[in-house]
Design an enzyme around this catalytic site. Structure first.
Site, PDB file in Angstrom:
ATOM      1  CD  GLU A   1      13.544   6.342   1.401  1.00  0.00           C
ATOM      2  OE1 GLU A   1      15.058   6.006   1.903  1.00  0.00           O
ATOM      3  OE2 GLU A   1      13.118   7.942   1.618  1.00  0.00           O
TER       4      GLU A   1
ATOM      5  CB  CYS B 211      14.499   0.184   6.065  1.00  0.00           C
ATOM      6  SG  CYS B 211      12.759   1.244   6.578  1.00  0.00           S
TER       7      CYS B 211
HETATM    8  P1  NAD Z   1      14.066  -6.508  -2.618  1.00  0.00           P
HETATM    9  O1  NAD Z   1      15.303  -5.275  -3.255  1.00  0.00           O
HETATM   10  O2  NAD Z   1      14.279  -7.471  -2.901  1.00  0.00           O
HETATM   11  O3  NAD Z   1      13.004  -6.583  -3.186  1.00  0.00           O
HETATM   12  C1  NAD Z   1      12.333  -5.162  -3.340  1.00  0.00           C
HETATM   13  C2  NAD Z   1      11.751  -4.686  -3.894  1.00  0.00           C
HETATM   14  O4  NAD Z   1      11.937  -5.173  -5.647  1.00  0.00           O
HETATM   15  C3  NAD Z   1      10.322  -5.967  -4.555  1.00  0.00           C
HETATM   16  O5  NAD Z   1       9.418  -5.747  -5.169  1.00  0.00           O
HETATM   17  C4  NAD Z   1      11.151  -7.102  -6.148  1.00  0.00           C
HETATM   18  O6  NAD Z   1      10.294  -7.833  -6.983  1.00  0.00           O
HETATM   19  C5  NAD Z   1      12.205  -5.999  -7.265  1.00  0.00           C
HETATM   20  N1  NAD Z   1      12.409  -6.231  -7.251  1.00  0.00           N
HETATM   21  C6  NAD Z   1      13.798  -7.521  -7.208  1.00  0.00           C
HETATM   22  N2  NAD Z   1      14.456  -7.521  -8.052  1.00  0.00           N
HETATM   23  C7  NAD Z   1      14.258  -6.637  -9.338  1.00  0.00           C
HETATM   24  C8  NAD Z   1      15.136  -5.910 -10.657  1.00  0.00           C
HETATM   25  N3  NAD Z   1      15.792  -5.932 -10.556  1.00  0.00           N
HETATM   26  N4  NAD Z   1      14.371  -5.098 -11.147  1.00  0.00           N
HETATM   27  C9  NAD Z   1      13.724  -3.865 -10.296  1.00  0.00           C
HETATM   28  N5  NAD Z   1      12.583  -4.310  -9.098  1.00  0.00           N
HETATM   29  C10 NAD Z   1      13.150  -5.616  -8.551  1.00  0.00           C
HETATM   30  O7  NAD Z   1      13.564  -5.958  -0.964  1.00  0.00           O
HETATM   31  P2  NAD Z   1      12.932  -6.977   0.456  1.00  0.00           P
HETATM   32  O8  NAD Z   1      13.561  -8.544   0.550  1.00  0.00           O
HETATM   33  O9  NAD Z   1      11.786  -6.938  -0.171  1.00  0.00           O
HETATM   34  O10 NAD Z   1      13.332  -5.772   1.299  1.00  0.00           O
HETATM   35  C11 NAD Z   1      13.918  -6.169   2.029  1.00  0.00           C
HETATM   36  C12 NAD Z   1      15.060  -4.764   2.033  1.00  0.00           C
HETATM   37  O11 NAD Z   1      14.455  -3.329   2.052  1.00  0.00           O
HETATM   38  C13 NAD Z   1      15.908  -4.715   3.314  1.00  0.00           C
HETATM   39  O12 NAD Z   1      17.258  -4.433   2.742  1.00  0.00           O
HETATM   40  C14 NAD Z   1      15.434  -3.611   3.658  1.00  0.00           C
HETATM   41  O13 NAD Z   1      16.587  -2.564   4.433  1.00  0.00           O
HETATM   42  C15 NAD Z   1      15.347  -2.687   2.723  1.00  0.00           C
HETATM   43  N6  NAD Z   1      14.001  -1.340   2.888  1.00  0.00           N
HETATM   44  C16 NAD Z   1      14.533  -0.167   3.010  1.00  0.00           C
HETATM   45  C17 NAD Z   1      13.172   0.593   3.382  1.00  0.00           C
HETATM   46  C18 NAD Z   1      13.627   2.120   3.505  1.00  0.00           C
HETATM   47  O14 NAD Z   1      12.580   3.172   3.208  1.00  0.00           O
HETATM   48  N7  NAD Z   1      15.262   2.784   3.807  1.00  0.00           N
HETATM   49  C19 NAD Z   1      12.308   0.079   3.220  1.00  0.00           C
HETATM   50  C20 NAD Z   1      12.196  -1.023   3.771  1.00  0.00           C
HETATM   51  C21 NAD Z   1      12.876  -1.824   3.164  1.00  0.00           C
END
Ligand code: NAD
Length: 480
Positions: free
Chosen positions: A249, A283
């Site tokens: 997602e 999101c």
């Molecule tokens: P992010 O991708 O920076 O982080 C998400 C998670 O991934 C965190 O727990 C982070 O620590 C972890 N992470 C970071 N690097 C990683 C790696 N290399 N491998 C595995 N995990 C890793 O996103 P964010 O800043 O926490 O959230 C914001 C983004 O999420 C926005 O783009 C938003 O649109 C999206 N989002 C999407 C949905 C959906 O349902 N589609 C819902 C909420 C947020």
């Protein structure tokens, strides 16, 4: 509620999850920037050990059967409800979202509601062929250990979207919350673990690299990831190693289209909350709004009037329904996008600046008119309390511009006659098209993205299938 469900105060809750004195990392209140507590920073070895424990616990959890698992998950939902206020207050401080409105109390309530639906939804075997010669059916079994990685915007609720169906199907879960909002998620997990068997659900706090190790772990059979498209791509790469099934997602830049002749006043409130829910850090929020020339000025004025008057401030104050940005990086993204839009001719109808009198990370609810595609505020995900409103004169052109984005999470079509909007719905390239609303979710209605917003669906029966391994059972037909 079971009589034995502990009801905790915040000190008791934090004492369960905080790092030992002198270790870990400070977590700040998003509104006041005061220290709430210290979260452990767990190592790669601790992650490996968590996966090993979850792997060892999985066969026993699966063997309990759906009925017993369902009972235990319902008790876990009761435990969340019993501690709802303390969880909501912690979430409000850590994430910044107010207690009131569609925010912290709403999020905690959604956690138990989603879990109850997961616990009581039945995934029946599907009979594929049943004739003289063949009886074939499709059954859904546990996959093993699910690695879950969640973001900071709806930290508890999105974690529950990953945990609930996974446990329901007989998997065990290792979950890594965002390093921005770990305390509220670890607190929820701790409360659920008062009723769940040991090691069925393990929270592990650490940086992105721990998420990377979890996603690539050879003993993880399924990864549920919600976050940015950029990290989603890394998870796809790591799944080449462990062949984990993926639900991704990812980010969105949801478009809404207001059709010609729509009554602006009738839709303004729903448009506003479609964009500004969780102070825009959602999101599937409305992130760019295309409005027909005939009603453009009316829609802009109606939105600006609401935006200028919605109470924003510290989330523990019951009057507020908008809060700060959760972190400095996101604040900077929002501020820079608005400055760039101004420099490209965008007209600030209301807001357009920070609100330092409220705190470091507050940015006023902002409506930007007279911007168009090609300006970063329209083309990129702002993830904050700012809505660009774009004028169009040709309906086909509006759909083409809405669909030009690389991402396709949610979308919406607005008209005074909902049937007219519905007639256009299938033109949108997005996982969901809402009619005269934006962003509403239901635990039985599947949700997921298309294009760079990811793949796989959550919620309902489709969501249970996505955390299961299908197996065909094929045998002789009625002839025997
Ligand atoms: P992010 O991708 O920076 O982080 C998400 C998670 O991934 C965190 O727990 C982070 O620590 C972890 N992470 C970071 N690097 C990683 C790696 N290399 N491998 C595995 N995990 C890793 O996103 P964010 O800043 O926490 O959230 C914001 C983004 O999420 C926005 O783009 C938003 O649109 C999206 N989002 C999407 C949905 C959906 O349902 N589609 C819902 C909420 C947020």
């Amino acid at each position: 509620m079971s009589d034995s469900t502990p009801v905790l105060d915040e000190a008791a809750l934090l004492a369960r999850i905080e790092a030992p004195a002198g270790t870990g990392r400070e977590i700040l209140d998003a509104a006041t920037r005061e220290v709430i507590g210290r979260v452990p920073v767990q190592s790669a070895d601790e992650l490996d050990e968590a996966v090993a424990r979850a792997k060892a616990a999985q066969p026993g959890w699966e063997a309990l059967g759906h009925e017993r698992r369902s009972e235990l998950l319902l008790l876990a939902a009761d435990a969340i409800d019993a501690n709802a206020e303390v969880l909501a207050r912690l979430l409000s401080r850590e994430q910044g979202k107010p207690l009131n409105g569609p925010n912290a109390r709403f999020e905690v309530g959604a956690c138990s509601a989603w879990l109850r639906t997961n616990a009581t939804t039945v995934l029946e075997p599907e009979v594929l062929v049943d004739d003289e010669n063949l009886h074939a059916e499709l059954v859904y079994k546990a996959v093993g250990v699910v690695g879950a990685i969640s973001p900071w915007n709806w930290p508890m609720m999105i974690s529950m979207w990953q945990i609930g169906p996974s446990l329901r199907m007989g998997n065990t879960v290792v979950l890594k919350p965002s390093s921005n909002t770990p305390l509220s998620v670890l607190a929820m997990i701790s409360i659920m673990n008062d009723v769940l068997p040991a090691d069925v659900l393990i929270g592990i706090a650490g940086p992105g690299s721990i998420g990377g190790r979890l996603a690539a772990h050879p003993d993880v059979a399924k990864v549920m990831f919600t976050g940015s498209t950029e990290v989603g791509r890394k998870i796809i790469e790591s799944s080449a190693g462990n062949l984990a099934r993926l639900t991704l997602e990812l980010g969105g830049n949801d478009a809404g289209i207001v059709l010609p002749g729509t009554d602006a006043k009738a839709i303004a409130e729903d448009l506003f909350w479609g964009a500004f829910i969780n102070t825009g850090q959602t999101c599937a929020a409305l992130k760019r709004l295309y409005v027909h020339d005939s009603v453009y000025d009316d829609v802009v004025d109606a939105l600006a009037e609401i935006a200028a008057n919605v109470p924003m401030g510290n989330g523990l104050d019951e009057d507020n329904v908008l809060g700060p940005l959760q972190n400095q990086d996101q604040f900077d993204i929002v501020k820079n996008l608005v400055e760039d839009a101004k420099a490209h001719g965008g007209r600030i109808v209301t807001g357009g600046e920070a609100a330092p009198e409220l705190g470091e990370l507050f940015y006023k609810a902002t409506i930007v008119a007279d911007v168009t595609d090609g300006v970063a505020l329209v083309d990129e995900e702002q993830f904050g309390p700012v809505l660009p409103v774009i004028r169009y004169s040709d309906v086909d052109d509006a759909f083409a511009r809405a669909n030009a984005a690389e991402v396709g999470l949610g979308s919406s079509v607005w008209a005074s006659d909902p049937d007219e909007a519905r007639r256009h719905a299938l033109r949108m390239q997005a996982g969901t098209v809402w009619i005269n609303s934006h962003g509403g979710l239901h635990p039985m209605v599947p949700f997921g993205g298309t294009k760079a917003s990811g793949y796989g669906m959550e919620f309902g029966v489709e969501g249970l299938k996505s955390v299961a391994a299908p197996q065909v059972v094929s045998g002789p037909g009625r002839k025997g």
